[in-house]
Scaffold this active site. Structure first.
Site, PDB file in Angstrom:
ATOM      1  N   CYS A 271       0.374   4.339   6.483  1.00 33.85           N
ATOM      2  CA  CYS A 271      -0.119   4.651   7.830  1.00 33.85           C
ATOM      3  C   CYS A 271       0.912   4.129   8.831  1.00 33.85           C
ATOM      4  O   CYS A 271       1.476   3.042   8.644  1.00 33.85           O
ATOM      5  CB  CYS A 271      -1.489   4.015   8.063  1.00 33.85           C
ATOM      6  SG  CYS A 271      -2.718   4.654   6.912  1.00 33.85           S
TER       7      CYS A 271
ATOM      8  N   CYS B 222       0.868  -1.192   0.000  1.00 32.78           N
ATOM      9  CA  CYS B 222       0.000   0.000   0.000  1.00 32.78           C
ATOM     10  C   CYS B 222       0.894   1.228   0.000  1.00 32.78           C
ATOM     11  O   CYS B 222       1.942   1.239   0.643  1.00 32.78           O
ATOM     12  CB  CYS B 222      -0.895  -0.002   1.235  1.00 32.78           C
ATOM     13  SG  CYS B 222      -2.028   1.410   1.293  1.00 32.78           S
TER      14      CYS B 222
ATOM     15  N   CYS C  36       0.622   0.446  10.432  1.00 26.96           N
ATOM     16  CA  CYS C  36       0.159  -0.642   9.551  1.00 26.96           C
ATOM     17  C   CYS C  36       1.334  -1.345   8.890  1.00 26.96           C
ATOM     18  O   CYS C  36       2.164  -0.689   8.251  1.00 26.96           O
ATOM     19  CB  CYS C  36      -0.780  -0.063   8.492  1.00 26.96           C
ATOM     20  SG  CYS C  36      -1.255  -1.275   7.246  1.00 26.96           S
TER      21      CYS C  36
HETATM   22  N1  SAH Z   1      -6.636   0.515   3.376  1.00 26.46           N
HETATM   23  C1  SAH Z   1      -7.919   0.340   3.927  1.00 26.46           C
HETATM   24  C2  SAH Z   1      -8.312  -1.103   4.103  1.00 26.46           C
HETATM   25  C3  SAH Z   1      -7.248  -2.049   4.555  1.00 26.46           C
HETATM   26  S1  SAH Z   1      -6.610  -1.781   6.193  1.00 26.46           S
HETATM   27  C4  SAH Z   1      -8.062   1.107   5.222  1.00 26.46           C
HETATM   28  O1  SAH Z   1      -7.061   1.631   5.715  1.00 26.46           O
HETATM   29  O2  SAH Z   1      -9.193   1.210   5.696  1.00 26.46           O
HETATM   30  C5  SAH Z   1      -7.951  -2.441   7.141  1.00 26.46           C
HETATM   31  C6  SAH Z   1      -7.989  -1.923   8.559  1.00 26.46           C
HETATM   32  O3  SAH Z   1      -6.865  -2.425   9.300  1.00 26.46           O
HETATM   33  C7  SAH Z   1      -7.926  -0.416   8.700  1.00 26.46           C
HETATM   34  O4  SAH Z   1      -8.930   0.093   9.537  1.00 26.46           O
HETATM   35  C8  SAH Z   1      -6.569  -0.227   9.318  1.00 26.46           C
HETATM   36  O5  SAH Z   1      -6.501   0.977   9.981  1.00 26.46           O
HETATM   37  C9  SAH Z   1      -6.454  -1.432  10.204  1.00 26.46           C
HETATM   38  N2  SAH Z   1      -5.108  -1.753  10.665  1.00 26.46           N
HETATM   39  C10 SAH Z   1      -3.979  -1.676   9.971  1.00 26.46           C
HETATM   40  N3  SAH Z   1      -2.930  -2.061  10.731  1.00 26.46           N
HETATM   41  C11 SAH Z   1      -3.422  -2.391  11.941  1.00 26.46           C
HETATM   42  C12 SAH Z   1      -2.836  -2.877  13.163  1.00 26.46           C
HETATM   43  N4  SAH Z   1      -1.534  -3.105  13.258  1.00 26.46           N
HETATM   44  N5  SAH Z   1      -3.660  -3.114  14.200  1.00 26.46           N
HETATM   45  C13 SAH Z   1      -4.994  -2.924  14.097  1.00 26.46           C
HETATM   46  N6  SAH Z   1      -5.592  -2.457  12.995  1.00 26.46           N
HETATM   47  C14 SAH Z   1      -4.816  -2.199  11.910  1.00 26.46           C
HETATM   48 FE1  SF4 Z   2      -2.797   1.281   3.490  1.00 22.06          FE
HETATM   49 FE2  SF4 Z   2      -2.528   0.117   5.841  1.00 22.06          FE
HETATM   50 FE3  SF4 Z   2      -3.138   2.692   5.709  1.00 22.06          FE
HETATM   51 FE4  SF4 Z   2      -4.990   0.857   4.997  1.00 22.06          FE
HETATM   52  S1  SF4 Z   2      -4.109   1.155   7.042  1.00 22.06           S
HETATM   53  S2  SF4 Z   2      -4.423   2.756   3.894  1.00 22.06           S
HETATM   54  S3  SF4 Z   2      -3.633  -0.704   4.092  1.00 22.06           S
HETATM   55  S4  SF4 Z   2      -1.222   1.759   4.990  1.00 22.06           S
END
Ligand code: SAH
Ligand code: SF4
Length: 375
Positions: free
Chosen positions: A124, A120, A127
């Site tokens: 974030c 991605c 993530c």
């Molecule tokens: N990119 C999209 C969908 C994929 S991520 C989005 O960000 O919504 C799906 C979910 O996983 C998102 O709500 C994201 O914030 C959450 N997420 C990512 N990494 C995480 C982590 N380490 N612990 C808990 N939630 C997480």
């Molecule tokens: Fe991408 Fe992870 Fe952010 Fe979702 S939470 S937009 S998968 S970087």
């Protein structure tokens, strides 16, 4: 079957009904062939034309020459004791993506968590997919291919009263709205009666807030929308979700209101809020969140952070998660906590190699913690 490598075959797996009709019309066939072939592919799990007995022999031979039904290759399939199933799939260039099916309500609901990209680009801070960087967009065949593989694992012939997959959430790897042109056709197939026949309330797209694409999506489809908010002020959200510097919270929530206005039924947003210790889990954060959301029709999913190596964040204690939930509920908001479930599938994950293993474990824990409420 001999392969003609000179002309690439058309992969029929990812074609929407309109695209499939255009394809058959271009062959001089009637439009209704599209529905027939879609049913073979998506209802019967068929990947060869020879079995399509309601097509003439000549058409089947022609299709074998110019088309194919090619799903992702299953690299790993695992089932945990609580009924969760997981697949690691190899897509075209040898990259891996994962898909997880989570049962709920005594097996009445089976929610499939689908990936939209390899990696991605949005980075974030909490993530692990973001940490891998962006590799590529999945094609519509690769997105719907995840539903196809999961459905096929329950055997052939779909029964509308007992669907293998009852709900889909676009919450796997990647940002679905950064791959709009593949994700929308795949979601159309999820909704189509000749595809997976799911109601629009049972298909959820999760986004970190790509505002122009939320507006575009609202003009084309009215699936359920989940917003990954994680912070109620721009300063903190800029840090957690860098995309917020482009589309701030006010802009994002305005687009959500427009989206809900376009839906022709009463609909609630899902707000995803990943709780990170001492970052966004204090009483002041709950108050700020409750005030921000005000009377927006929404439900807040509280997700305790799933740790991964070198993330720099910690998961709050169970008590702190419960306190946060209570603060929100006292302020009038529904805020279910999505707790992590049994982890017995991990042993199998250990057999997977390097990067696949890391991603898989992180996503598995996260995905097991999610159960989107829908009809
Ligand atoms: N990119 C999209 C969908 C994929 S991520 C989005 O960000 O919504 C799906 C979910 O996983 C998102 O709500 C994201 O914030 C959450 N997420 C990512 N990494 C995480 C982590 N380490 N612990 C808990 N939630 C997480
Ligand atoms: Fe991408 Fe992870 Fe952010 Fe979702 S939470 S937009 S998968 S970087």
């Amino acid at each position: 079957m001999t392969l003609d490598t000179a002309t690439p075959r058309t992969n029929l797996l990812g074609l929407t009904r309109e695209e499939m009709e255009t394809f058959f019309v271009s062959l001089g066939e009637k439009k209704f062939r599209a529905a027939q072939v879609m049913k073979w592919i998506h209802h019967e799990g068929c990947d060869d034309f020879e079995s399509m007995t309601n097509l003439s022999k000549a058409l089947r031979t022609r299709l074998e020459e110019i088309a194919e039904i090619r799903g992702p290759r299953v690299v790993y399939e695992g089932a945990s004791q609580d009924g969760t199933r997981k697949w690691v799939l190899e897509v075209e260039d040898g990259s891996y993506v994962e898909t997880v099916l989570i049962p709920a309500e005594g097996g009445k609901r089976r929610t499939l968590c689908v990936s939209s990209q390899v990696g991605c680009s949005l980075d974030c801070s909490f993530c692990s997919t973001g940490k891998q960087g962006f590799q590529r967009n999945l094609t519509s065949a690769e997105v719907i291919g995840q539903v196809w593989v999961a459905s096929n694992s329950f055997g052939a012939r779909r029964d509308t009263t007992n669907r293998p997959v009852t709900n889909v959430v676009m919450m796997g790897m990647g940002e679905p709205l950064m791959n709009y042109n593949a994700v929308v056709p795949a979601m159309k197939l999820m909704l189509d009666d000749n595809g997976y026949g799911l109601s629009k309330r049972r298909v959820t797209l999760s986004t970190s807030g790509v505002v122009p694409m939320i507006d575009k999506l609202g003009d084309e489809l009215d699936v359920s929308l989940a917003i990954s908010l994680h912070a109620a002020n721009d300063e903190l959200r800029n840090e957690l979700v860098p995309l917020n510097r482009k589309y701030n919270i006010a802009t994002l929530l305005d687009s959500c209101r427009r989206y809900l206005d376009k839906c022709d039924d009463t609909r609630m947003l899902t707000i995803e809020y990943t709780l990170m210790k001492d970052v966004n889990d204090q009483q002041c954060h709950a108050q700020e969140l409750a005030t921000l959301l005000g009377d927006l029709p929404c439900k807040i999913n509280l997700i305790p952070f799933n740790p991964f190596p070198h993330s720099g964040y910690e998961k709050p204690s169970r008590n702190q998660v419960m306190r946060f939930q209570q603060w929100l509920e006292e302020l009038g908001h529904t805020a279910p906590v999505r707790m992590t479930r049994g982890d017995d599938i991990d042993a199998a994950c250990g057999q997977l190699v390097g990067r696949v293993k890391d991603r898989t474990k992180r996503h598995e824990r996260y995905i097991q913690s999610i159960q989107i409420d829908a009809d």
